[in-house]
Design a protein around this motif. Structure first.
Motif, short mmCIF file in Angstrom:
data_model
loop_
_atom_site.label_atom_id
_atom_site.label_comp_id
_atom_site.label_asym_id
_atom_site.label_seq_id
_atom_site.Cartn_x
_atom_site.Cartn_y
_atom_site.Cartn_z
N ASN A 69 0.86 -1.18 0.00
CA ASN A 69 0.00 0.00 0.00
C ASN A 69 0.90 1.23 0.00
O ASN A 69 1.60 1.51 0.97
N GLN A 167 -15.55 1.01 0.21
CA GLN A 167 -15.88 -0.11 1.09
C GLN A 167 -15.28 -1.42 0.58
O GLN A 167 -14.81 -2.26 1.37
N ARG A 169 -12.62 -1.63 -1.13
CA ARG A 169 -11.17 -1.40 -1.13
C ARG A 169 -10.56 -1.29 -2.53
O ARG A 169 -9.39 -1.57 -2.72
N SER A 172 -9.70 4.27 -1.57
CA SER A 172 -9.48 4.44 -0.12
C SER A 172 -9.38 5.91 0.20
O SER A 172 -9.16 6.75 -0.69
N GLY A 182 -7.23 1.95 -3.64
CA GLY A 182 -7.31 0.97 -2.58
C GLY A 182 -6.34 -0.17 -2.82
O GLY A 182 -5.72 -0.28 -3.88
N ARG A 184 -6.88 -3.25 -3.36
CA ARG A 184 -7.25 -4.16 -4.45
C ARG A 184 -6.81 -3.59 -5.80
O ARG A 184 -6.48 -4.35 -6.72
#
Length: 357
Positions: A69, A167, A169, A172, A182, A184
């Motif tokens: 991330n 929600q 992902r 984000s 996000g 994902r």
């Protein structure tokens, strides 16, 4: 190849049902199913398990993958689809206008001018989705041929879709409160980043969505903040940009490596930082040293006392002999000498280290 065991199935089921897992949670799950073996200390075993899973998943064009991330540097594990075809799109729960809205947000984020990898909420809701729909016949007016679901995609629908993407992902909220990618998206879109010529990090070669750019405006080099800290963690490492040679500025909170030339610290500051247990230990050693010194002085005084006592006894014996062979006058003098000797003996037995006049 031997079939996957229940341990492999458990790892896969956790990722498929829960979604991408942080490295900490995934390692904890692995340790629980492998008898307490920590992946950090059993890296070879951990890699073998993932390799076996990926060999089986390759038949379905799936992959168990790890990524970072870029907003906080946390490593995540997840299962991704390596084929982006029309059949794969059937598995999505999002409608055509929602997918078009996500594509518009994705382009706005990755092409953000400051390379911050984020956009404001207002900019996200104002994203146009008409350009994300491909019209097969471009000879006619494409605007008039857009599906009504695209042209009628309202602001409230955008807001609802934005919340769903966060929600799930795909998007984000960044630490600054903006809209970013996000986990994902980082997992699934690795090939998309490369095919769209998104500049890569100079250190890890992954797409530099949230990255620090070279201070030279004419240089396109990007480095993730966590890669930058790792690259310059050694104090003697060169901070020159690989592309243009410009000195790379230090990040906030990064150690500047300055210290005293002789490698020493201020004595008072060092003493203030010593734990209380160490200070008590030093005090005990100091008291012990003082006791030893006092004991040595006491021993020296005692030796002097014993020598004085032997001298006094010898003198008393001599006086007694003289008194036995001498007359009355000599006897009187001998008596005085005995009194003097007795006084000397009493002084000799006084406390060690005390001086008598």
């Amino acid at each position: 190849m031997a079939p996957l065991s229940w341990r492999h199935h458990t790892l896969l089921q956790a990722l498929l049902s829960r979604g991408p897992q942080s490295e900490r949670d995934f390692h904890a799950l692995f340790a629980a199913i492998s008898g307490g073996k920590n992946p950090a200390t059993n890296q070879h075993l951990f890699n073998d398990v993932l390799l076996k899973i990926n060999k089986e998943l390759s038949y379905l064009q799936f992959e168990l993958r790890a990524c970072i991330n870029q907003y906080d540097g946390t490593v995540y594990y997840g299962v991704v689809n390596n084929i982006a075809d029309e059949e794969s799109k059937l598995g999505s729960k999002y409608s055509v206008p929602q997918i078009a809205f996500y594509k518009g947000l994705l382009e706005a984020i990755v092409h953000e001018a400051g390379n911050d990898g984020s956009i404001t909420n207002i900019d996200a809701l104002n994203t146009r989705i008409e350009n994300q729909v491909v019209i097969a016949d471009s000879s006619q007016d494409s605007q008039s041929r857009l599906p009504t679901s695209i042209t009628n995609f309202s602001m409230s629908q955008k807001e609802k879709t934005l919340n769903e993407l966060i929600q799930d992902r795909w998007l984000s909220y960044t630490p600054t409160g903006k809209i970013g990618l996000g986990i994902r998206s980082f997992l699934d879109l690795r090939s998309w980043f490369r095919s769209n010529d998104i500049p890569s990090c100079e250190v890890c070669n992954e797409a530099g969505i949230k990255a620090t750019t070279c201070p030279n405006e004419g240089c396109n080099v990007r480095i993730h903040e966590y890669c930058l800290k790792k690259k310059f963690s050694q104090r003697k490492a060169s901070r020159a940009c690989h592309g243009c040679g410009t000195e790379w500025p230090r990040l906030e909170g990064e150690d500047d490596g300055t210290e005293d030339v002789n490698g020493t610290e201020d004595v008072n500051e060092s003493e203030d930082q010593v734990p209380s247990a160490n200070r008590r230990s030093k005090n005990r050693r100091k008291v012990k040293s003082e006791i030893l010194e006092e004991t040595e002085r006491t021993g020296s005084s005692a030796r002097m006392t014993r020598r004085s006592l032997r001298s006094a006894k010898a003198e008393a014996v001599e006086v007694a002999r003289e008194a036995a062979t001498a007359g009355p006058s000599q006897s009187t003098r001998a008596s005085k000498r005995r009194k003097s000797a007795g006084l000397h003996i009493c002084i000799a037995y006084g406390p060690a280290g005390v001086t008598y006049n």
